[in-house]
Design an enzyme around this catalytic site. Structure first.
Site, PDB file in Angstrom:
ATOM      1  N   SER A  67       1.314   4.714   5.266  1.00 41.53           N
ATOM      2  CA  SER A  67       0.221   5.216   4.422  1.00 41.53           C
ATOM      3  C   SER A  67       0.753   6.032   3.244  1.00 41.53           C
ATOM      4  O   SER A  67       0.154   6.005   2.158  1.00 41.53           O
ATOM      5  CB  SER A  67      -0.743   6.060   5.273  1.00 41.53           C
ATOM      6  OG  SER A  67      -0.045   7.114   5.904  1.00 41.53           O
ATOM      7  N   THR A  68       1.856   6.740   3.430  1.00 44.22           N
ATOM      8  CA  THR A  68       2.427   7.518   2.309  1.00 44.22           C
ATOM      9  C   THR A  68       2.992   6.559   1.266  1.00 44.22           C
ATOM     10  O   THR A  68       2.816   6.760   0.056  1.00 44.22           O
ATOM     11  CB  THR A  68       3.519   8.486   2.831  1.00 44.22           C
ATOM     12  OG1 THR A  68       3.065   9.110   4.022  1.00 44.22           O
ATOM     13  CG2 THR A  68       3.850   9.550   1.793  1.00 44.22           C
TER      14      THR A  68
ATOM     15  N   ASP B 168      10.663   5.713   1.064  1.00 45.27           N
ATOM     16  CA  ASP B 168       9.970   5.413   2.318  1.00 45.27           C
ATOM     17  C   ASP B 168       9.516   6.707   2.990  1.00 45.27           C
ATOM     18  O   ASP B 168      10.059   7.790   2.711  1.00 45.27           O
ATOM     19  CB  ASP B 168      10.899   4.610   3.256  1.00 45.27           C
ATOM     20  CG  ASP B 168      10.136   3.885   4.362  1.00 45.27           C
ATOM     21  OD1 ASP B 168       8.898   3.987   4.424  1.00 45.27           O
ATOM     22  OD2 ASP B 168      10.807   3.193   5.176  1.00 45.27           O
TER      23      ASP B 168
ATOM     24  N   GLY C 174       4.951   2.436  12.078  1.00 44.01           N
ATOM     25  CA  GLY C 174       4.261   1.227  11.609  1.00 44.01           C
ATOM     26  C   GLY C 174       4.943  -0.050  12.079  1.00 44.01           C
ATOM     27  O   GLY C 174       4.502  -1.151  11.730  1.00 44.01           O
TER      28      GLY C 174
ATOM     29  N   GLU D 223      13.223  -1.668   7.412  1.00 45.92           N
ATOM     30  CA  GLU D 223      13.403  -0.382   6.713  1.00 45.92           C
ATOM     31  C   GLU D 223      14.866   0.039   6.768  1.00 45.92           C
ATOM     32  O   GLU D 223      15.435   0.521   5.784  1.00 45.92           O
ATOM     33  CB  GLU D 223      12.506   0.680   7.345  1.00 45.92           C
ATOM     34  CG  GLU D 223      11.025   0.433   7.075  1.00 45.92           C
ATOM     35  CD  GLU D 223      10.083   1.351   7.831  1.00 45.92           C
ATOM     36  OE1 GLU D 223       8.923   1.430   7.427  1.00 45.92           O
ATOM     37  OE2 GLU D 223      10.501   1.966   8.821  1.00 45.92           O
TER      38      GLU D 223
HETATM   39  C1  5RP Z   1       6.742   2.555   9.318  1.00 45.14           C
HETATM   40  C2  5RP Z   1       7.341   3.895   9.113  1.00 45.14           C
HETATM   41  C3  5RP Z   1       6.579   4.873   8.291  1.00 45.14           C
HETATM   42  O1  5RP Z   1       7.392   5.333   7.273  1.00 45.14           O
HETATM   43  C4  5RP Z   1       6.148   6.016   9.158  1.00 45.14           C
HETATM   44  O2  5RP Z   1       5.422   5.494  10.262  1.00 45.14           O
HETATM   45  C5  5RP Z   1       5.307   7.021   8.397  1.00 45.14           C
HETATM   46  O3  5RP Z   1       4.067   6.463   8.092  1.00 45.14           O
HETATM   47  P1  5RP Z   1       2.934   7.264   7.337  1.00 45.14           P
HETATM   48  O4  5RP Z   1       3.383   7.444   5.916  1.00 45.14           O
HETATM   49  O5  5RP Z   1       1.726   6.367   7.465  1.00 45.14           O
HETATM   50  O6  5RP Z   1       2.730   8.582   8.043  1.00 45.14           O
HETATM   51  O7  5RP Z   1       8.417   4.195   9.575  1.00 45.14           O
HETATM   52  O8  5RP Z   1       7.510   1.760  10.175  1.00 45.14           O
END
Ligand code: 5RP
Length: 218
Positions: free
Chosen positions: A30-31, A81, A97, A103
């Protein structure tokens, strides 16, 4: 400020790290979604993006940003990321996610990894967030036993398949006092694709959206 506003502040600050004319690495979550929205406003200044997931790839394309395969992009100057947990040593847990493997690959291919988080993600010790481990389906039970022997409680992520066709074991109650050692140890089990510890190659810069502005660890 609520958590979404803090995420937006970090995502916006990351735009300063985007290099003109270059390919940018883009993570997942989401970020990062908020970062892609910002990136769309300066898309004419970049050559394109390499994405760490099908989800981000679709969002990048919808925003009119060219998506390149990592095999055609070569080394990437900057990767942006998020993270699920982050220490002040810039060690991370990622994979909430489920995109941890791609990643980790894109992070490894990048000269600089800029991690964008909000204050809620900053911890003294990693492990309150269950550690995601991507596993080949045939090795699921074997790896669950290995992770239990390490002191964790692995739980299969129900109804979830990674972009690579594998399963995720979320490992609860691990005491992660040495993230580099644990990252290596888990990755050595045959059947593990990778785990969500980013300690061997952690972040280079962390941008933290906070009530008083964006704080930086570098
Ligand atoms: C996805 C990830 C994301 O960076 C992590 O889950 C953070 O997500 P969000 O920005 O929604 O809090 O590692 O695999």
């Amino acid at each position: 400020m609520n958590q979404d506003q803090l995420k937006l502040a970090a995502a916006t600050a990351a735009i300063d790290y985007v290099e003109a004319g270059a390919v940018i690495g883009v993570g997942t979550g989401s970020t990062v979604d908020l970062f892609i929205d910002r990136l769309a406003t300066i898309k004419s200044r970049i050559d394109g993006a390499v994405s760490s997931s099908v989800r981000s790839e679709e969002k990048l394309r919808a925003a009119g940003i060219r998506v390149l395969d990592l095999n055609e992009s070569g080394p990437i100057p900057v990767y942006i990321d998020g993270a699920d947990e982050c220490t002040t040593n810039k060690h991370l847990i990622k994979g909430g996610g489920g995109a941890l493997t791609r990643e980790k690959i894109v992070a490894e291919a990048s000269e600089k990894f800029v991690c964008i988080v909000d204050t809620a993600k900053i911890v003294d010790v990693l492990g309150a967030f269950a550690l995601p481990v991507e596993v080949l389906p045939m090795a699921q039970s074997l790896i669950a036993r290995k992770l239990t022997a390490l002191g964790g409680q692995p739980v299969l992520r129900q109804g979830f398949e990674t972009d690579n066709g594998n399963v995720i074991l979320d490992v609860h109650n691990l005491k992660i006092s040495n993230p580099v050692d644990l990252e290596r140890k888990i990755n050595q089990f045959p059947g593990v694709v990778t785990n969500g510890l980013f300690a061997i190659r952690g972040a280079d810069v962390v941008l933290i959206g906070a009530a008083d502005g964006v704080n930086k660890i570098s």
